[in-house]
Design an enzyme around this catalytic site. Sequence first.
Site, PDB file in Angstrom:
ATOM      1  CE  LYS A 289      30.605  42.710  54.276  1.00 51.94           C
ATOM      2  NZ  LYS A 289      30.739  42.189  55.642  1.00 51.94           N
TER       3      LYS A 289
ATOM      4  CG  ASP B  45      39.700  44.139  47.476  1.00 48.50           C
ATOM      5  OD1 ASP B  45      39.803  43.400  46.471  1.00 48.50           O
ATOM      6  OD2 ASP B  45      39.130  43.771  48.517  1.00 48.50           O
TER       7      ASP B  45
ATOM      8  CG  ASP C  72      45.743  36.467  46.113  1.00 48.39           C
ATOM      9  OD1 ASP C  72      46.929  36.323  45.836  1.00 48.39           O
ATOM     10  OD2 ASP C  72      45.212  35.886  47.082  1.00 48.39           O
TER      11      ASP C  72
ATOM     12  CG  PHE D  10      46.153  38.044  54.611  1.00 42.82           C
ATOM     13  CD1 PHE D  10      45.262  37.572  53.652  1.00 42.82           C
ATOM     14  CD2 PHE D  10      45.656  38.704  55.728  1.00 42.82           C
ATOM     15  CE1 PHE D  10      43.894  37.754  53.804  1.00 42.82           C
ATOM     16  CE2 PHE D  10      44.286  38.894  55.880  1.00 42.82           C
ATOM     17  CZ  PHE D  10      43.407  38.417  54.916  1.00 42.82           C
TER      18      PHE D  10
ATOM     19  NE  ARG E  89      35.265  44.568  55.377  1.00 44.96           N
ATOM     20  CZ  ARG E  89      35.519  43.630  54.468  1.00 44.96           C
ATOM     21  NH1 ARG E  89      36.295  43.898  53.446  1.00 44.96           N
ATOM     22  NH2 ARG E  89      34.994  42.429  54.581  1.00 44.96           N
TER      23      ARG E  89
END
Length: 183
Positions: free
Chosen positions: A47, A104, A107, A156, A169
């Site tokens: 998402k 998004d 990492d 994070f 979000r």
Amino acid sequence: MNLESVESEIDRIVVSETDLKNRLQELADQVTEDFKGRDLLLIGVLKGAAMAMADMARMINLHLEMDWMAVSSYGAGTKSSGVVRILKDLDKDITGREILIVEDILDTGLTLSWLKSNLESRGAKSVEILTVLRKPTEAKVKVDAKYVGFDIPAEFVVGYGLDYNEKYRNLPFIAVLAKHMYM
Ligand code: 5GP
């Protein structure tokens, strides 16, 4: 949701709403230039990329199609496992398609490297990657992302699609959560 509403829950803003908007516009202009005359399919990774997909698609000055995939790489924790599962697959066949994956965050790179090969193995003509954020120090595998919004430190982060336990979000900026929110 605005900064005021979460001020006590975040440590600091890493990328402001204005910086996000300006950088995404630059990337969209580049994509418009690069994909002129080509048949562009944007694939958003649910998402987290929902916001970036919605904004990018409107900023790119080309006809394009949008499709979505959902993959899980994290389980419930905050560390990549390297195990990727497809939770929702594409609606259409991608044979011969020119694809831009919208993600998004890059990492460890495990998710995107897996996704890129997965799409290539289905016969896509080309697969490029756009990621809003990248944590360069966390890379476990090399992933060539042609379009990168911002390099950020290995912390994070939440906001602009990125969650912590499904929340945050809907922040219009990227922020580091306050320590007391984890413990
Ligand atoms: P990778 O496979 O590159 O390690 O992980 C990519 C996925 O991990 C992203 O799509 C995102 O869902 C999640 N992820 C990685 N870093 C962060 C982070 O700082 N915050 C959040 N909310 N998710 C992250």
